[in-house]
Scaffold this motif. Structure first.
Motif, PDB file in Angstrom:
ATOM      1  N   UNK A  36      -1.763  -0.954  -3.844  1.00  0.00           N
ATOM      2  CA  UNK A  36      -2.980  -0.916  -3.787  1.00  0.00           C
ATOM      3  C   UNK A  36      -2.766   1.143  -3.974  1.00  0.00           C
ATOM      4  N   UNK A  37      -3.479   1.674  -4.559  1.00  0.00           N
ATOM      5  CA  UNK A  37      -2.775   3.532  -4.058  1.00  0.00           C
ATOM      6  C   UNK A  37      -3.782   4.255  -3.734  1.00  0.00           C
ATOM      7  N   UNK A  38      -3.272   4.901  -2.736  1.00  0.00           N
ATOM      8  CA  UNK A  38      -4.502   5.291  -1.827  1.00  0.00           C
ATOM      9  C   UNK A  38      -4.338   7.098  -1.681  1.00  0.00           C
ATOM     10  N   UNK A  39      -5.496   7.041  -2.101  1.00  0.00           N
ATOM     11  CA  UNK A  39      -5.868   8.519  -3.001  1.00  0.00           C
ATOM     12  C   UNK A  39      -5.622   9.804  -1.468  1.00  0.00           C
ATOM     13  N   UNK A  89       3.320   7.481  -7.898  1.00  0.00           N
ATOM     14  CA  UNK A  89       2.506   6.272  -7.253  1.00  0.00           C
ATOM     15  C   UNK A  89       1.116   8.023  -7.573  1.00  0.00           C
ATOM     16  N   UNK A  90       0.151   6.723  -9.007  1.00  0.00           N
ATOM     17  CA  UNK A  90      -0.636   7.678  -8.929  1.00  0.00           C
ATOM     18  C   UNK A  90      -2.092   6.568  -9.071  1.00  0.00           C
ATOM     19  N   UNK A  91      -3.097   6.944  -8.735  1.00  0.00           N
ATOM     20  CA  UNK A  91      -4.170   5.886  -8.217  1.00  0.00           C
ATOM     21  C   UNK A  91      -4.309   4.867  -8.985  1.00  0.00           C
ATOM     22  N   UNK A  92      -4.853   4.916  -9.892  1.00  0.00           N
ATOM     23  CA  UNK A  92      -4.207   4.101 -11.469  1.00  0.00           C
ATOM     24  C   UNK A  92      -3.288   3.020 -11.340  1.00  0.00           C
ATOM     25  N   UNK A 115       1.226  -0.908  -0.312  1.00  0.00           N
ATOM     26  CA  UNK A 115      -0.182   0.441  -0.139  1.00  0.00           C
ATOM     27  C   UNK A 115       0.596   1.148   0.334  1.00  0.00           C
ATOM     28  N   UNK A 116       0.817   2.428  -0.564  1.00  0.00           N
ATOM     29  CA  UNK A 116       1.912   3.457  -0.982  1.00  0.00           C
ATOM     30  C   UNK A 116      -0.014   4.345  -1.305  1.00  0.00           C
ATOM     31  N   UNK A 117       0.813   5.904  -0.295  1.00  0.00           N
ATOM     32  CA  UNK A 117      -0.054   6.636  -1.062  1.00  0.00           C
ATOM     33  C   UNK A 117       0.319   7.473  -1.959  1.00  0.00           C
ATOM     34  N   UNK A 118      -1.220   7.642  -2.839  1.00  0.00           N
ATOM     35  CA  UNK A 118      -0.599   8.540  -3.907  1.00  0.00           C
ATOM     36  C   UNK A 118       0.127   9.626  -4.243  1.00  0.00           C
ATOM     37  N   UNK A 119       1.507   9.533  -5.541  1.00  0.00           N
ATOM     38  CA  UNK A 119       2.293  10.635  -5.061  1.00  0.00           C
ATOM     39  C   UNK A 119       3.438  10.342  -4.684  1.00  0.00           C
ATOM     40  N   UNK A 120       3.334   9.356  -3.529  1.00  0.00           N
ATOM     41  CA  UNK A 120       4.765   8.781  -2.882  1.00  0.00           C
ATOM     42  C   UNK A 120       5.421   7.870  -3.712  1.00  0.00           C
ATOM     43  N   UNK A 121       6.333   7.819  -3.813  1.00  0.00           N
ATOM     44  CA  UNK A 121       7.396   6.491  -3.962  1.00  0.00           C
ATOM     45  C   UNK A 121       6.364   5.391  -3.940  1.00  0.00           C
TER      46      UNK A 121
END
Lengths: 113, 114
Positions: free
Chosen positions: A110-113, A81-84, A12-18
């Motif tokens: 999973x990229x979390x918005x 990272x992008x949600x897509x 899991x990673x937040x959107x915008x993070x590497x």
């Protein structure tokens, strides 16, 4: 046995993070390494490969992977990272003397918005 | 233009039936494959054909029989279907033997045996 291992079932990673999706390999001879992505209810799409040459390989959709011979790793990375990007990612290797892909067990990103 | 196409996309059938999945590639590749993806998403090679010649036949029940009428087509026929055959089956193609290149995959056929 020649194989690849993906130690994480889920990332899991937040959107915008590497993001990093890990892969290690165990092959005799030269490793031929690949990354594929599978979106829900879709086939596998090729992202990038390492055959020889530069250790940093750039691929589709802004992804890149670094071949590290000393650590026998081929981690997939993306700076932002992008949600897509949320999908199932597979690392794969072609066994020496063969031409079919041998896949790892997959990592769900999973990229979390 | 779809590079690797397989039909049908979905297949629901009863135990004991015989069914076929068709695959065609328009990439001019020499080698074609069938992979099976189980419910845990594990992907495993089943068969590989190079220029219509079988070169890989993993441990697969002999109820599964691939047929390659030409190098652009690789069909999969399954006899006496069992519940455990339920999976997604992917066709793929690549340039061929000795060339360590990526494979291109079809969209998959989701087989459900009831």
């Amino acid at each position: 046995a020649q194989s690849v291992a993906q130690p994480e079932d889920q990332v899991n990673v937040a959107e915008g993070n590497p993001l990093t999706v890990k892969c290690t390999y165990s092959v005799s001879g030269n490793p031929y390494l690949f990354w594929y992505v599978q979106y829900p209810n879709r086939g596998l799409q090729f992202l990038l490969k390492y055959i020889t040459g530069d250790n940093l390989v750039k691929g589709s959709y802004g992804f890149e992977a670094e071949f590290n011979k000393s650590q026998t790793s081929f981690h997939l990375k993306k700076p932002s990272a992008l949600v897509s990007d949320s999908a199932l990612y597979f690392c794969a290797v072609i066994k020496t003397g063969a031409n079919n892909l041998f896949f790892g067990t997959g990592t769900r990103l999973t990229v979390i918005p | 233009d779809t590079a690797v196409s397989q039909t049908p996309k979905y297949l629901v059938t009863q135990m004991g039936n015989d069914k076929s999945i068709k695959c065609e590639q328009n990439l001019g590749h020499d080698t074609m494959y069938w992979y099976k993806q189980d419910s845990k998403k594990f992907l495993k090679i089943m068969f590989s054909y190079n220029n219509k010649e079988l070169i890989i036949n993993e441990t697969v029940p002999n109820r599964f029989s691939p047929k390659s009428p030409d190098k652009a087509h690789l069909n999969l026929h399954i006899n006496s279907l069992e519940l455990g055959d339920s999976a997604v089956y992917f066709c793929a193609s690549s340039l061929g033997r000795g060339r360590y290149t990526e494979a291109f995959f079809g969209q998959g056929t989701r087989l459900t045996v009831v």
